[in-house]
Scaffold this motif. Structure first.
Motif, PDB file in Angstrom:
ATOM      1  N   LEU A 142       0.831  -1.210   0.000  1.00 12.04           N
ATOM      2  CA  LEU A 142       0.000   0.000   0.000  1.00 12.04           C
ATOM      3  C   LEU A 142       0.864   1.258   0.000  1.00 12.04           C
ATOM      4  O   LEU A 142       0.538   2.240  -0.681  1.00 12.04           O
ATOM      5  CB  LEU A 142      -0.949  -0.012   1.198  1.00 12.04           C
ATOM      6  CG  LEU A 142      -2.093  -1.015   1.097  1.00 12.04           C
ATOM      7  CD1 LEU A 142      -2.765  -1.207   2.448  1.00 12.04           C
ATOM      8  CD2 LEU A 142      -3.102  -0.581   0.038  1.00 12.04           C
ATOM      9  N   LEU A 143       1.965   1.233   0.728  1.00 16.19           N
ATOM     10  CA  LEU A 143       2.868   2.389   0.718  1.00 16.19           C
ATOM     11  C   LEU A 143       3.456   2.594  -0.670  1.00 16.19           C
ATOM     12  O   LEU A 143       3.556   3.733  -1.144  1.00 16.19           O
ATOM     13  CB  LEU A 143       3.982   2.211   1.755  1.00 16.19           C
ATOM     14  CG  LEU A 143       3.550   2.343   3.204  1.00 16.19           C
ATOM     15  CD1 LEU A 143       4.678   1.932   4.138  1.00 16.19           C
ATOM     16  CD2 LEU A 143       3.071   3.756   3.507  1.00 16.19           C
ATOM     17  N   GLY A 173       8.545  -4.178  13.716  1.00 16.48           N
ATOM     18  CA  GLY A 173       8.991  -2.883  13.204  1.00 16.48           C
ATOM     19  C   GLY A 173       7.900  -1.984  12.653  1.00 16.48           C
ATOM     20  O   GLY A 173       8.202  -1.031  11.936  1.00 16.48           O
ATOM     21  N   ALA A 174       6.646  -2.234  13.007  1.00  7.63           N
ATOM     22  CA  ALA A 174       5.556  -1.397  12.491  1.00  7.63           C
ATOM     23  C   ALA A 174       5.665   0.039  12.990  1.00  7.63           C
ATOM     24  O   ALA A 174       5.433   0.985  12.230  1.00  7.63           O
ATOM     25  CB  ALA A 174       4.197  -1.990  12.863  1.00  7.63           C
ATOM     26  N   VAL A 213       8.692   6.512   9.969  1.00 11.03           N
ATOM     27  CA  VAL A 213       9.301   6.911   8.703  1.00 11.03           C
ATOM     28  C   VAL A 213       8.228   7.447   7.749  1.00 11.03           C
ATOM     29  O   VAL A 213       8.427   8.475   7.096  1.00 11.03           O
ATOM     30  CB  VAL A 213      10.067   5.733   8.060  1.00 11.03           C
ATOM     31  CG1 VAL A 213      10.501   6.065   6.641  1.00 11.03           C
ATOM     32  CG2 VAL A 213      11.269   5.368   8.917  1.00 11.03           C
ATOM     33  N   VAL A 214       7.100   6.765   7.687  1.00 10.26           N
ATOM     34  CA  VAL A 214       6.002   7.208   6.818  1.00 10.26           C
ATOM     35  C   VAL A 214       5.566   8.617   7.202  1.00 10.26           C
ATOM     36  O   VAL A 214       5.414   9.487   6.342  1.00 10.26           O
ATOM     37  CB  VAL A 214       4.799   6.229   6.900  1.00 10.26           C
ATOM     38  CG1 VAL A 214       3.549   6.818   6.266  1.00 10.26           C
ATOM     39  CG2 VAL A 214       5.156   4.904   6.254  1.00 10.26           C
ATOM     40  N   PRO A 231       4.022  14.172   2.878  1.00 10.66           N
ATOM     41  CA  PRO A 231       4.000  15.580   2.429  1.00 10.66           C
ATOM     42  C   PRO A 231       3.300  16.472   3.451  1.00 10.66           C
ATOM     43  O   PRO A 231       2.275  16.101   4.002  1.00 10.66           O
ATOM     44  CB  PRO A 231       3.221  15.534   1.117  1.00 10.66           C
ATOM     45  CG  PRO A 231       3.343  14.124   0.656  1.00 10.66           C
ATOM     46  CD  PRO A 231       3.443  13.281   1.892  1.00 10.66           C
ATOM     47  N   ARG A 232       3.889  17.611   3.705  1.00 12.22           N
ATOM     48  CA  ARG A 232       3.375  18.519   4.730  1.00 12.22           C
ATOM     49  C   ARG A 232       1.912  18.890   4.489  1.00 12.22           C
ATOM     50  O   ARG A 232       1.116  18.931   5.414  1.00 12.22           O
ATOM     51  CB  ARG A 232       4.248  19.781   4.785  1.00 12.22           C
ATOM     52  CG  ARG A 232       3.959  20.653   5.966  1.00 12.22           C
ATOM     53  CD  ARG A 232       5.129  21.614   6.194  1.00 12.22           C
ATOM     54  NE  ARG A 232       5.168  22.116   7.527  1.00 12.22           N
ATOM     55  CZ  ARG A 232       5.530  21.442   8.613  1.00 12.22           C
ATOM     56  NH1 ARG A 232       5.860  20.190   8.521  1.00 12.22           N
ATOM     57  NH2 ARG A 232       5.547  21.993   9.799  1.00 12.22           N
ATOM     58  N   GLN A 233       1.528  19.146   3.250  1.00 10.92           N
ATOM     59  CA  GLN A 233       0.152  19.540   2.971  1.00 10.92           C
ATOM     60  C   GLN A 233      -0.826  18.407   3.250  1.00 10.92           C
ATOM     61  O   GLN A 233      -1.984  18.637   3.558  1.00 10.92           O
ATOM     62  CB  GLN A 233      -0.023  20.067   1.540  1.00 10.92           C
ATOM     63  CG  GLN A 233       0.209  19.047   0.452  1.00 10.92           C
ATOM     64  CD  GLN A 233       1.660  18.940   0.034  1.00 10.92           C
ATOM     65  OE1 GLN A 233       2.562  19.404   0.725  1.00 10.92           O
ATOM     66  NE2 GLN A 233       1.912  18.330  -1.096  1.00 10.92           N
ATOM     67  N   GLU A 234      -0.345  17.175   3.200  1.00 12.30           N
ATOM     68  CA  GLU A 234      -1.204  16.040   3.494  1.00 12.30           C
ATOM     69  C   GLU A 234      -1.378  15.902   5.004  1.00 12.30           C
ATOM     70  O   GLU A 234      -2.437  15.540   5.486  1.00 12.30           O
ATOM     71  CB  GLU A 234      -0.554  14.769   2.934  1.00 12.30           C
ATOM     72  CG  GLU A 234      -1.513  13.663   2.653  1.00 12.30           C
ATOM     73  CD  GLU A 234      -0.797  12.498   2.021  1.00 12.30           C
ATOM     74  OE1 GLU A 234      -0.814  11.412   2.634  1.00 12.30           O
ATOM     75  OE2 GLU A 234      -0.223  12.672   0.938  1.00 12.30           O
TER      76      GLU A 234
END
Length: 176
Positions: free
Chosen positions: A125-126, A151-152, A158-159, A164-167
Motif C-alpha cells: 500500500l505504501l 517494526g511497524a 518513517v512514513v 507531504p506537509r500539505q497532506e
C-alpha cells in the motif's frame, strides 16, 4: 509473546506440498524475471490454492515485478486463509490481542505468518501511495505487536516523517 522466537513451532514452508506444485515452484525460481515464471506459479496455485508457500511465491513474483495490485491481492488472500485456519476475524481491522492469544495456542508459526502478511500488505500500500490505508494497518499492527518486534512503529515513524506537509496539515484558504 515473542514474535521473533522461531523455536518450537511449525513454519508455513514445512507443510507438505504436492510434488508437482513443488516442481512448478522450482521451475518458476529458475525462470526468475521471465514471464514464464508467472505461468509456473499460477499452475502451482491451481494445484495448491491454499498452500502458503505457493502464495508467498506468487506474492514475491508480483512484488518484484512491480505488479503491486496483484501482490496486494495475494497478501490479502494469504491473510484470509490463515485467519480462517486460526479462527481470527476475517477482517484484519477486527483482530484484537485476545484473538492473538487464542491463535498462538493453535499455531504460533501461522500467527507470525499472518502478522507478517499484514505488514507486507502495508508495504504494498505504501508503494501504491495509499498512505492512509497503509497507516491504518500499521497502527493495527502496532497495537497487536506491543513490543514492536515486527517494526511497524518504526515504519510508521518513517512514513509520517516523509509524508507531504500539505497532506499532514490542512491547508488554509483565505477568502477575501
Amino acid at each position: 509473546m515473542d514474535i521473533l522466537d522461531f523455536s518450537d513451532c511449525e513454519l508455513y514452508f514445512e507443510e507438505p506440498l504436492l510434488p508437482e506444485a513443488e516442481r512448478l515452484l522450482q521451475e518458476a525460481s529458475g525462470l526468475y524475471g521471465d514471464e514464464a515464471a508467472e505461468l509456473a506459479l499460477l499452475r502451482a496455485y491451481v494445484l495448491a490454492p491454499e498452500h502458503l508457500t505457493v502464495l508467498v511465491g506468487l506474492y514475491r513474483y508480483y512484488f518484484y515485478q512491480h505488479r503491486l495490485e496483484d501482490a496486494l491481492v495475494v497478501a490479502e488472500r494469504a491473510m484470509q486463509l490463515v485467519a480462517r485456519r486460526l479462527g481470527l476475524p476475517l477482517d484484519w481491522a477486527r483482530v484484537e490481542e485476545l484473538h492473538l492469544a487464542a491463535a498462538a495456542q493453535s499455531s504460533f508459526g501461522l500467527l507470525r505468518f499472518y502478522l507478517l502478511a499484514l505488514k507486507a500488505s502495508c508495504v504494498v500500500l505504501l508503494r501504491q501511495h495509499a498512505i492512509d490505508a497503509a497507516r491504518a494497518r500499521l497502527q493495527k499492527l502496532m497495537r497487536l505487536d506491543s513490543q514492536d518486534q515486527l517494526g511497524a512503529a518504526k515504519l510508521l515513524e518513517v512514513v509520517d516523517e516523509f509524508r507531504p506537509r500539505q497532506e499532514a496539515e490542512p491547508a488554509l484558504t483565505l477568502i477575501a
